[in-house]
Design a protein around this motif. Structure first.
Motif, PDB file in Angstrom:
ATOM      1  N   HIS A 224      -2.847 -10.364 -31.791  1.00  0.00           N
ATOM      2  CA  HIS A 224      -2.942 -11.277 -32.931  1.00  0.00           C
ATOM      3  C   HIS A 224      -2.045 -10.822 -34.085  1.00  0.00           C
ATOM      4  O   HIS A 224      -1.365 -11.639 -34.714  1.00  0.00           O
ATOM      5  N   SER A 225      -2.033  -9.521 -34.360  1.00  0.00           N
ATOM      6  CA  SER A 225      -1.230  -9.027 -35.488  1.00  0.00           C
ATOM      7  C   SER A 225       0.262  -9.165 -35.223  1.00  0.00           C
ATOM      8  O   SER A 225       1.047  -9.382 -36.153  1.00  0.00           O
ATOM      9  N   GLU A 226       0.688  -9.045 -33.952  1.00  0.00           N
ATOM     10  CA  GLU A 226       2.111  -9.116 -33.620  1.00  0.00           C
ATOM     11  C   GLU A 226       2.538 -10.493 -33.104  1.00  0.00           C
ATOM     12  O   GLU A 226       3.713 -10.700 -32.817  1.00  0.00           O
ATOM     13  N   GLY A 227       1.583 -11.409 -32.978  1.00  0.00           N
ATOM     14  CA  GLY A 227       1.918 -12.753 -32.498  1.00  0.00           C
ATOM     15  C   GLY A 227       2.366 -12.753 -31.047  1.00  0.00           C
ATOM     16  O   GLY A 227       3.321 -13.461 -30.684  1.00  0.00           O
ATOM     17  N   VAL A 228       1.665 -11.999 -30.206  1.00  0.00           N
ATOM     18  CA  VAL A 228       2.043 -11.831 -28.799  1.00  0.00           C
ATOM     19  C   VAL A 228       0.930 -12.375 -27.908  1.00  0.00           C
ATOM     20  O   VAL A 228      -0.247 -12.021 -28.089  1.00  0.00           O
ATOM     21  N   ALA A 229       1.277 -13.216 -26.947  1.00  0.00           N
ATOM     22  CA  ALA A 229       0.297 -13.646 -25.948  1.00  0.00           C
ATOM     23  C   ALA A 229      -0.020 -12.465 -25.044  1.00  0.00           C
ATOM     24  O   ALA A 229       0.886 -11.748 -24.596  1.00  0.00           O
ATOM     25  N   LEU A 230      -1.292 -12.234 -24.747  1.00  0.00           N
ATOM     26  CA  LEU A 230      -1.726 -11.058 -24.006  1.00  0.00           C
ATOM     27  C   LEU A 230      -2.276 -11.441 -22.640  1.00  0.00           C
ATOM     28  O   LEU A 230      -3.120 -12.329 -22.531  1.00  0.00           O
ATOM     29  N   TYR A 231      -1.783 -10.729 -21.614  1.00  0.00           N
ATOM     30  CA  TYR A 231      -2.270 -10.882 -20.249  1.00  0.00           C
ATOM     31  C   TYR A 231      -2.628  -9.494 -19.720  1.00  0.00           C
ATOM     32  O   TYR A 231      -1.900  -8.528 -19.954  1.00  0.00           O
ATOM     33  N   LEU A 232      -3.740  -9.421 -18.975  1.00  0.00           N
ATOM     34  CA  LEU A 232      -4.172  -8.163 -18.376  1.00  0.00           C
ATOM     35  C   LEU A 232      -4.144  -8.288 -16.857  1.00  0.00           C
ATOM     36  O   LEU A 232      -4.515  -9.334 -16.306  1.00  0.00           O
ATOM     37  N   ALA A 233      -3.693  -7.230 -16.208  1.00  0.00           N
ATOM     38  CA  ALA A 233      -3.606  -7.215 -14.745  1.00  0.00           C
ATOM     39  C   ALA A 233      -4.319  -5.976 -14.227  1.00  0.00           C
ATOM     40  O   ALA A 233      -3.759  -4.878 -14.214  1.00  0.00           O
ATOM     41  N   ALA A 234      -5.577  -6.152 -13.810  1.00  0.00           N
ATOM     42  CA  ALA A 234      -6.323  -5.027 -13.243  1.00  0.00           C
ATOM     43  C   ALA A 234      -5.825  -4.698 -11.846  1.00  0.00           C
ATOM     44  O   ALA A 234      -5.895  -3.553 -11.394  1.00  0.00           O
ATOM     45  N   GLN A 235      -5.318  -5.693 -11.140  1.00  0.00           N
ATOM     46  CA  GLN A 235      -4.728  -5.518  -9.820  1.00  0.00           C
ATOM     47  C   GLN A 235      -3.313  -6.081  -9.843  1.00  0.00           C
ATOM     48  O   GLN A 235      -2.961  -6.888 -10.704  1.00  0.00           O
ATOM     49  N   SER A 236      -2.502  -5.677  -8.862  1.00  0.00           N
ATOM     50  CA  SER A 236      -1.112  -6.125  -8.844  1.00  0.00           C
ATOM     51  C   SER A 236      -0.995  -7.629  -8.620  1.00  0.00           C
ATOM     52  O   SER A 236       0.007  -8.239  -8.989  1.00  0.00           O
ATOM     53  N   ASP A 237      -2.032  -8.240  -8.020  1.00  0.00           N
ATOM     54  CA  ASP A 237      -1.957  -9.675  -7.707  1.00  0.00           C
ATOM     55  C   ASP A 237      -2.901 -10.513  -8.564  1.00  0.00           C
ATOM     56  O   ASP A 237      -3.181 -11.669  -8.246  1.00  0.00           O
ATOM     57  N   THR A 238      -3.423  -9.945  -9.654  1.00  0.00           N
ATOM     58  CA  THR A 238      -4.302 -10.700 -10.546  1.00  0.00           C
ATOM     59  C   THR A 238      -3.688 -10.756 -11.931  1.00  0.00           C
ATOM     60  O   THR A 238      -2.897  -9.893 -12.319  1.00  0.00           O
ATOM     61  N   LEU A 239      -4.082 -11.779 -12.687  1.00  0.00           N
ATOM     62  CA  LEU A 239      -3.560 -11.934 -14.045  1.00  0.00           C
ATOM     63  C   LEU A 239      -4.607 -12.658 -14.877  1.00  0.00           C
ATOM     64  O   LEU A 239      -5.028 -13.766 -14.541  1.00  0.00           O
ATOM     65  N   GLU A 240      -5.041 -12.035 -15.945  1.00  0.00           N
ATOM     66  CA  GLU A 240      -6.043 -12.615 -16.839  1.00  0.00           C
ATOM     67  C   GLU A 240      -5.394 -12.899 -18.196  1.00  0.00           C
ATOM     68  O   GLU A 240      -4.892 -11.993 -18.852  1.00  0.00           O
ATOM     69  N   GLN A 241      -5.415 -14.158 -18.591  1.00  0.00           N
ATOM     70  CA  GLN A 241      -4.872 -14.508 -19.900  1.00  0.00           C
ATOM     71  C   GLN A 241      -5.950 -14.282 -20.956  1.00  0.00           C
ATOM     72  O   GLN A 241      -7.023 -14.865 -20.905  1.00  0.00           O
ATOM     73  N   VAL A 242      -5.647 -13.423 -21.925  1.00  0.00           N
ATOM     74  CA  VAL A 242      -6.612 -13.058 -22.954  1.00  0.00           C
ATOM     75  C   VAL A 242      -6.376 -13.841 -24.240  1.00  0.00           C
ATOM     76  O   VAL A 242      -7.310 -14.279 -24.898  1.00  0.00           O
ATOM     77  N   SER A 243      -5.105 -14.012 -24.605  1.00  0.00           N
ATOM     78  CA  SER A 243      -4.800 -14.716 -25.843  1.00  0.00           C
ATOM     79  C   SER A 243      -3.445 -15.400 -25.720  1.00  0.00           C
ATOM     80  O   SER A 243      -2.645 -15.085 -24.838  1.00  0.00           O
ATOM     81  N   GLY A 244      -3.209 -16.352 -26.632  1.00  0.00           N
ATOM     82  CA  GLY A 244      -1.926 -17.041 -26.647  1.00  0.00           C
ATOM     83  C   GLY A 244      -1.892 -18.239 -25.716  1.00  0.00           C
ATOM     84  O   GLY A 244      -2.804 -18.474 -24.929  1.00  0.00           O
ATOM     85  N   GLU A 245      -0.804 -19.016 -25.806  1.00  0.00           N
ATOM     86  CA  GLU A 245      -0.655 -20.198 -24.966  1.00  0.00           C
ATOM     87  C   GLU A 245       0.290 -19.910 -23.807  1.00  0.00           C
ATOM     88  O   GLU A 245       1.017 -18.914 -23.805  1.00  0.00           O
TER      89      GLU A 245
END
Length: 432
Positions: A224-245
């Motif tokens: 939020h402070s840097e204006g960056v969309a955030l995605y987390l990948a717990a596994q190499s083939d997964t992707l979780e969108q946390v913030s942003g469009e």
């Protein structure tokens, strides 16, 4: 000292020889002659003399390391990056851009046995809109390292600036390092990917250990402070969108939505010119059918659909086919269809190929398109544009078209990656 002969590599003495460099290969290595064979010396430019130690000697060529440079070429420039020479990302920051483009164009010309008609280039610096940075934790000094690998090594270079990165991404390096250094899971890091979409930057964190609630909060505050969309990948083939469009970019004034892990061209300025040049070269008429092979999510396909009667995009990755369909709907293009096919098989047997095609475009990966070239010939298109990221496979694949009576009408070198050894190109073939 005993020496042992190897059929693959001859043991060389450590004598120092003086050489004169006459050429620069596409990878940024100076080329000299020694005992009748080519000697490749990183760090020397054409017109320079240097004292060199032989490091490898084979039957047809040798390699050397500079001990002392005895003269300077007028094409030598100060490297802008403080990590140059250690980081393996760039190989040619010591050479002027004009020399880099000249050496790459000459290499392409030799392979294609034809002069290069034009060089398509963009900004020399700040052009890279995508980067993957490795992470490592140093137990000795309890610090996080973030950067790229050394040349020919798995050792990490702790990068604090990178002038070929898009400025908005380079500006994230310091605050991102500070944020990641505060995470509880920093002792077991993975890597980060930075991507600059037209609607802003995004970050993908591949984490090897589960994130605590506190770590997730720190990352969300950073996003939020840097204006960056955030995605987390717990596994190499997964992707979780946390913030942003969801990210998107434009191609020929069309909006293309993509996933952070989808392939997009790293150099946006050159990509825009490349698409425009392909459209001009193909000279698509309103009543024509066009085939786009290795189409991805529609970088060329959708702009072609604005001009043709109908366009078929064929791709070997199912997720990209789905993304292409989505982008066609997003841009209200109803005359384009995407198919998921194995491009090593005969695509001319598919029902969508029975009506034939007037023009063909292909943009394969580094392995080229050997399996599909003879099938393209069977379709008898009037024009073919081949976009290549590997000149060696381009030259090989071109033989099938040349043997079928096609002629090369245009050849362009794409300076997609200034200061590196990557050489990209595009060719227009016309059937006589």
């Amino acid at each position: 000292m005993a020496q042992f002969y190897s059929a693959k590599r001859r043991v060389t003495t450590r004598q120092i020889i003086t050489v004169n460099v006459t050429d620069l290969d596409p990878f940024g290595q100076g080329v000299a002659r020694h005992e009748g064979k080519a000697l490749f010396v990183p760090g020397l430019l054409p017109g320079e003399t240097g004292e060199v130690t032989l490091t490898e000697e084979k039957r047809q060529f040798a390699r050397g390391a500079v001990k002392k440079r005895l003269s300077d070429s007028p094409e030598r420039v100060p490297p802008r990056c403080p990590h140059f020479g250690v980081c393996g990302g760039c190989q040619q920051q010591h050479a002027s851009v004009s020399l880099q483009q000249q050496s790459k164009s000459q290499a392409l010309s030799r392979l294609m046995k034809r002069d290069v008609d034009e060089v398509i280039a963009g900004p020399e610096w700040g052009y890279r809109r995508r980067a993957r940075l490795s992470l490592a934790f140093s137990p000795r000094d309890q610090t996080l390292q973030m950067g790229f690998r050394k040349a020919s090594s798995n050792e990490l270079v702790d990068v604090h600036q990178c002038p070929i990165l898009a400025p908005r991404l380079e500006a994230l390096l310091a605050p991102l390092r500070a944020c990641l250094s505060e995470l509880e899971t920093i002792r077991n890091p993975g890597h980060v990917e930075l991507v600059l979409a037209d609607n802003g930057p995004l970050l993908v964190l591949r984490h090897l250990a589960p994130l605590s609630a506190a770590d997730r909060q720190k990352l969300e505050r950073f996003s939020h402070s840097e204006g960056v969309a955030l995605y987390l990948a717990a596994q190499s083939d997964t992707l979780e969108q946390v913030s942003g469009e969801a990210p998107w970019y434009t191609s020929d004034q069309l909006r293309l939505s993509f996933s952070p892990r989808d392939f997009i061209q790293v150099n946006d300025a050159v990509n825009q010119q490349m698409v425009a040049r392909a459209l001009t070269w193909l000279s698509v008429e309103p009543g024509e059918r066009v085939l786009d092979l290795f189409c991805g999510m529609g970088n060329f396909t959708l702009p072609l659909a604005k001009r043709a009667q109908s366009v078929v995009g064929v791709e070997g990755v199912a997720a990209l086919v789905a993304k292409g369909d989505y982008n066609a709907r997003l841009n209200s293009l109803k005359n384009v269809t995407f198919f998921h096919e194995n491009l090593e098989e005969d695509v001319t047997r598919q029902p969508w190929a029975k009506a034939g095609f007037d023009k063909v475009l292909l943009d394969p990966a580094r392995a080229g398109a050997a399996g599909v070239m003879h099938h393209i010939v069977k379709l008898l298109p009037k024009r073919v544009v081949y976009v290549s990221c590997n000149p060696t496979t381009l030259a090989r694949d071109s033989d099938a078209l040349l043997a079928a009576g096609y002629q090369i009408r245009r050849l362009a070198m794409l300076d997609m990656f200034p200061h590196t050894g990557h050489l990209e190109s595009m060719v227009l073939f016309v059937r006589e």
